[in-house]
Design a protein around this motif. Structure first.
Motif, PDB file in Angstrom:
ATOM      1  N   ALA A 105       0.838  -1.205   0.000  1.00  7.23           N
ATOM      2  CA  ALA A 105       0.000   0.000   0.000  1.00  7.23           C
ATOM      3  C   ALA A 105       0.873   1.255   0.000  1.00  7.23           C
ATOM      4  N   ILE A 106       1.941   1.245   0.781  1.00  4.37           N
ATOM      5  CA  ILE A 106       2.841   2.403   0.829  1.00  4.37           C
ATOM      6  C   ILE A 106       3.554   2.570  -0.510  1.00  4.37           C
ATOM      7  N   LEU A 107       4.058   1.476  -1.070  1.00  2.92           N
ATOM      8  CA  LEU A 107       4.716   1.548  -2.372  1.00  2.92           C
ATOM      9  C   LEU A 107       3.741   1.996  -3.467  1.00  2.92           C
ATOM     10  N   LEU A 108       2.524   1.511  -3.379  1.00 10.05           N
ATOM     11  CA  LEU A 108       1.509   1.904  -4.363  1.00 10.05           C
ATOM     12  C   LEU A 108       1.225   3.396  -4.266  1.00 10.05           C
ATOM     13  N   ARG A 109       1.188   3.925  -3.050  1.00  9.80           N
ATOM     14  CA  ARG A 109       0.971   5.368  -2.891  1.00  9.80           C
ATOM     15  C   ARG A 109       2.122   6.140  -3.535  1.00  9.80           C
ATOM     16  N   PHE A 110       3.355   5.691  -3.321  1.00  8.00           N
ATOM     17  CA  PHE A 110       4.508   6.347  -3.939  1.00  8.00           C
ATOM     18  C   PHE A 110       4.403   6.285  -5.465  1.00  8.00           C
ATOM     19  N   LEU A 111       4.099   5.099  -5.984  1.00 10.95           N
ATOM     20  CA  LEU A 111       4.027   4.926  -7.433  1.00 10.95           C
ATOM     21  C   LEU A 111       2.893   5.733  -8.061  1.00 10.95           C
ATOM     22  N   LEU A 116       0.599   7.110   9.237  1.00 11.05           N
ATOM     23  CA  LEU A 116       2.041   6.975   9.460  1.00 11.05           C
ATOM     24  C   LEU A 116       2.845   7.904   8.544  1.00 11.05           C
ATOM     25  N   LEU A 117       2.318   8.194   7.382  1.00 12.49           N
ATOM     26  CA  LEU A 117       3.081   8.966   6.403  1.00 12.49           C
ATOM     27  C   LEU A 117       3.080  10.466   6.688  1.00 12.49           C
ATOM     28  N   ILE A 166      10.744  14.558   6.712  1.00 14.93           N
ATOM     29  CA  ILE A 166      11.415  14.264   5.438  1.00 14.93           C
ATOM     30  C   ILE A 166      10.630  14.900   4.300  1.00 14.93           C
ATOM     31  N   PRO A 167      11.151  15.993   3.743  1.00 18.13           N
ATOM     32  CA  PRO A 167      10.427  16.643   2.642  1.00 18.13           C
ATOM     33  C   PRO A 167      10.621  15.887   1.321  1.00 18.13           C
ATOM     34  N   GLY A 168       9.770  16.194   0.370  1.00 15.48           N
ATOM     35  CA  GLY A 168       9.921  15.631  -0.968  1.00 15.48           C
ATOM     36  C   GLY A 168      11.113  16.267  -1.672  1.00 15.48           C
ATOM     37  N   VAL A 169      11.707  15.538  -2.585  1.00 15.17           N
ATOM     38  CA  VAL A 169      12.864  16.035  -3.335  1.00 15.17           C
ATOM     39  C   VAL A 169      12.565  15.907  -4.827  1.00 15.17           C
ATOM     40  N   SER A 188       7.558   8.500   1.630  1.00 13.23           N
ATOM     41  CA  SER A 188       6.881   7.220   1.353  1.00 13.23           C
ATOM     42  C   SER A 188       7.886   6.086   1.265  1.00 13.23           C
ATOM     43  N   LEU A 189       8.993   6.330   0.581  1.00  9.62           N
ATOM     44  CA  LEU A 189      10.017   5.289   0.458  1.00  9.62           C
ATOM     45  C   LEU A 189      10.658   4.979   1.800  1.00  9.62           C
ATOM     46  N   VAL A 190      10.919   6.018   2.591  1.00  9.97           N
ATOM     47  CA  VAL A 190      11.504   5.805   3.922  1.00  9.97           C
ATOM     48  C   VAL A 190      10.528   5.028   4.797  1.00  9.97           C
ATOM     49  N   LEU A 191       9.251   5.398   4.746  1.00 11.93           N
ATOM     50  CA  LEU A 191       8.251   4.671   5.529  1.00 11.93           C
ATOM     51  C   LEU A 191       8.153   3.217   5.088  1.00 11.93           C
TER      52      LEU A 191
END
Length: 181
Positions: A18-24, A47-48, A55-58, A65-68
């Motif tokens: 679910a977390i990876l899907l949110r990132f993608l 959690l995110l 951790i801001p976006g870059v 999301s990736l760190v989580l």
């Protein structure tokens, strides 16, 4: 004991996916008004959102999301090692296993998405199902890049087969690509 490991694998795998899907979905700029996107946002936000304050976006990428995903994967790796009876948890091993399972989950996610898209193209072509629309938005960036190199031949699109072949090759090489595996 095996039921506990199955439970850890299932819950951990679904939440990490679910977390990876949110990132993608953010990466491919998918429709966030889609009901499935909204469900993924609701599941991952508790959690995110606090992690995003730290951790801001870059460059438009949601690094939080990736760190989580990595942190959650590491926690489930530790739980699984504990359930298997290991007492010592070397940090290098936990990091390597977490990276391995994270990349494997990402590849599995794309594998399932591509298979579902292929089956749906046979069973329900041009369907406007919210799930299929989301999977199309997720897989199309990869397939369109392959189509530039391997155009459809005689009306047959081989891009999905090429992407699936690449996924199989990466999965086979994955243990040697991750340090400590």
């Amino acid at each position: 004991m095996s039921i506990l490991i199955l439970l850890i694998d299932t819950v951990g795998g679904l939440f990490v996916m679910a977390i990876l899907l949110r990132f993608l979905l953010q990466l491919v700029k998918a429709d966030f008004y889609n009901p499935i996107s909204q469900a993924i946002v609701k599941i991952t936000s508790p959690l995110l959102n606090p992690l995003r304050r730290i951790i801001p976006g870059v460059g438009g990428y949601d690094i939080a999301s990736l760190v989580l995903a990595f942190i959650v994967q590491a926690i489930f790796v530790l739980l699984k090692l504990k359930a298997l009876g290991y007492m010592a948890f070397p940090p290098g091993t936990v990091i390597s296993l977490s990276l391995y399972f994270l990349v494997k989950a990402l590849l599995d996610l794309y594998t399932f998405a591509l298979i579902i898209m292929v089956i749906a193209s046979w069973v329900a072509p041009n369907s406007y199902n919210p799930g299929l629309m989301l999977l199309h938005q997720l897989t199309e960036p990869l397939c369109s890049r392959v189509r530039r190199v391997v155009p459809p031949i005689g009306g047959l699109d081989f891009s999905v087969m090429v992407v699936m072949l690449a996924i199989v090759i990466i999965k086979g090489a994955l243990p040697s690509l991750i340090p400590g595996m």
